[in-house]
Scaffold this motif. Structure first.
Motif, PDB file in Angstrom:
ATOM      1  N   PRO A 168       0.835  -1.222   0.000  1.00 13.81           N
ATOM      2  CA  PRO A 168       0.000   0.000   0.000  1.00 13.81           C
ATOM      3  C   PRO A 168       0.857   1.253   0.000  1.00 13.81           C
ATOM      4  O   PRO A 168       1.888   1.314   0.671  1.00 13.81           O
ATOM      5  CB  PRO A 168      -0.807  -0.127   1.298  1.00 13.81           C
ATOM      6  N   GLU A 188      -5.197   2.643   0.420  1.00 11.21           N
ATOM      7  CA  GLU A 188      -4.792   1.346  -0.107  1.00 11.21           C
ATOM      8  C   GLU A 188      -4.528   0.351   1.027  1.00 11.21           C
ATOM      9  O   GLU A 188      -4.749  -0.851   0.873  1.00 11.21           O
ATOM     10  CB  GLU A 188      -3.548   1.506  -0.973  1.00 11.21           C
ATOM     11  N   LEU A 241      -7.881  -1.102   1.984  1.00  5.34           N
ATOM     12  CA  LEU A 241      -8.310  -2.071   0.975  1.00  5.34           C
ATOM     13  C   LEU A 241      -7.537  -3.381   1.114  1.00  5.34           C
ATOM     14  O   LEU A 241      -8.097  -4.471   0.957  1.00  5.34           O
ATOM     15  CB  LEU A 241      -8.112  -1.487  -0.424  1.00  5.34           C
ATOM     16  N   LEU A 289      -8.837  -1.585  -6.042  1.00  2.00           N
ATOM     17  CA  LEU A 289      -7.458  -1.179  -5.785  1.00  2.00           C
ATOM     18  C   LEU A 289      -6.766  -0.744  -7.067  1.00  2.00           C
ATOM     19  O   LEU A 289      -6.053   0.277  -7.087  1.00  2.00           O
ATOM     20  CB  LEU A 289      -6.697  -2.331  -5.129  1.00  2.00           C
ATOM     21  N   ARG A 309      -5.321   3.091  -7.974  1.00  2.00           N
ATOM     22  CA  ARG A 309      -3.929   3.325  -8.339  1.00  2.00           C
ATOM     23  C   ARG A 309      -3.773   3.996  -9.705  1.00  2.00           C
ATOM     24  O   ARG A 309      -2.797   4.693  -9.926  1.00  2.00           O
ATOM     25  CB  ARG A 309      -3.169   2.002  -8.324  1.00  2.00           C
TER      26      ARG A 309
END
Length: 270
Positions: free
Chosen positions: A111, A116, A119, A167, A171
Motif C-alpha cells: 500500500p 490502499e 483495501l 485497488l 492506483r
C-alpha cells in the motif's frame, strides 16, 4: 510381546541432482523476495491474544509495521493490525500463523497510503472468510450445509475480485487506458493513429495520416472504395440450363421480372 508394525514405512527416495538444482534456483528467488513483517502472538489463559514484537527492537518493528499498511501513523497501523487479529478464531490452535499469514498478504499489496492499506486489510479478511466457508462446505454433512457455505464462499470470492479491481482503479486514478499493440488496416480502409476518448474524438497527439472523415459518427467511411463489393465469379442458378446469375452490385440497373404476374395455363373445366 512387542508390537510389530504390519505396514513398515518405506524408505524415501534419494534426492536427485535435478531436484537439488530446482531447490537452489527456488532459494535464489526466495532470497530476492521481500521478507514480510511478522508479529509475536500468544494466547493467554483467559483466551485473549498477547501481541508483541518478534525481536528486541520494538521501535524498528513499529516502523516496518507502518510501512506494511502504507502509513506513517503508528495509531493507524495498530488499528489495522487489530482488525486483522479480530479475524482470528477464538479456537484457533495457531493464532500466530493465522495472523502472520494475513499480515503477509497485506504487505504483498505494498500500500502507498492509508486508503490502499484499508483495501489491503479488507482483501486479506475477505480471503480468510472465503477459505473458511469453502472448508466448511467441503466437510459438510448435509446438502443444506454444503449449499449455504458454498453460496457464502462464492459471494466472498466475488467481493474479493471487486476489491482487487477497486485497488487497481484507485492506483490508476480512475482513468481507463487501452493500449493497442498491433493494428491491421486492409487495402482501402482507414485507421486512426492516436488516442481516442469515449466520444470517438481524436486527441491532439494524433499523427498526420490518421484523420477520420467520420468524426464522432459511428457510420461507414465516406470513401466508397471501402464498401465496394469484391470481384468474384457469378453464382450458378438451379435451372436445367445452369445459366449464370450475376451478383448484386453490377454496373447499371435492370428490371427484375415479377414472379406473381407469370402467365399460367389454366386447366380446361370439366
Amino acid at each position: 510381546m512387542a508390537d510389530v508394525d504390519a505396514y513398515p514405512e518405506e524408505p524415501k527416495q534419494a534426492r536427485s541432482a535435478e531436484e537439488l538444482g530446482r531447490m537452489l534456483e527456488a532459494n535464489e528467488r526466495r532470497k530476492a523476495r521481500r521478507a514480510p513483517v511478522m508479529v509475536s502472538l500468544q494466547r493467554t489463559r483467559d483466551g485473549s491474544l498477547s501481541l508483541d514484537s518478534p525481536h528486541d527492537d520494538p521501535q524498528g518493528w513499529q516502523v516496518r509495521l507502518g510501512d506494511a499498511f502504507g502509513t506513517r501513523s503508528d495509531t493507524f497501523a495498530v488499528g489495522q493490525l487489530n482488525h486483522l487479529l479480530g479475524m482470528v478464531r477464538p479456537d484457533e490452535q495457531a493464532p500466530e500463523i493465522e495472523a502472520n499469514t494475513m499480515l503477509a498478504a497485506v504487505e504483498a499489496v505494498r500500500p502507498e497510503n492509508e486508503l490502499e492499506g484499508m483495501l489491503a486489510v479488507q482483501m486479506a479478511a475477505t480471503h480468510r472468510l472465503a477459505m473458511e466457508c469453502l472448508q466448511r462446505s467441503a466437510v459438510a454433512t448435509t446438502p443444506e450445509q454444503m449449499t449455504a457455505n458454498g453460496n457464502l464462499a462464492s459471494k466472498l470470492l466475488r467481493t474479493y475480485t471487486a476489491q482487487i479491481e477497486a485497488l487497481a482503479k484507485v492506483r490508476r486514478g480512475g482513468a481507463q487506458k487501452v493500449t493497442v499493440k498491433h493494428v491491421h488496416v486492409h487495402e482501402g480502409g482507414q485507421a486512426i493513429v492516436g488516442n481516442v476518448d469515449a466520444n470517438s474524438r481524436v486527441t491532439s497527439d494524433t499523427r498526420e495520416g490518421g484523420r477520420s472523415d467520420n468524426g464522432p459518427q459511428p457510420h461507414a467511411p465516406r470513401d466508397e472504395r471501402t464498401i465496394a463489393p469484391a470481384k468474384c465469379q457469378p453464382l450458378r442458378s438451379s435451372n436445367a440450363e445452369r445459366e449464370a446469375v450475376p451478383v448484386a452490385g453490377r454496373e447499371g440497373e435492370g428490371a427484375m421480372p415479377d414472379a406473381r404476374r407469370r402467365d399460367r395455363k389454366r386447366s380446361p373445366k370439366r
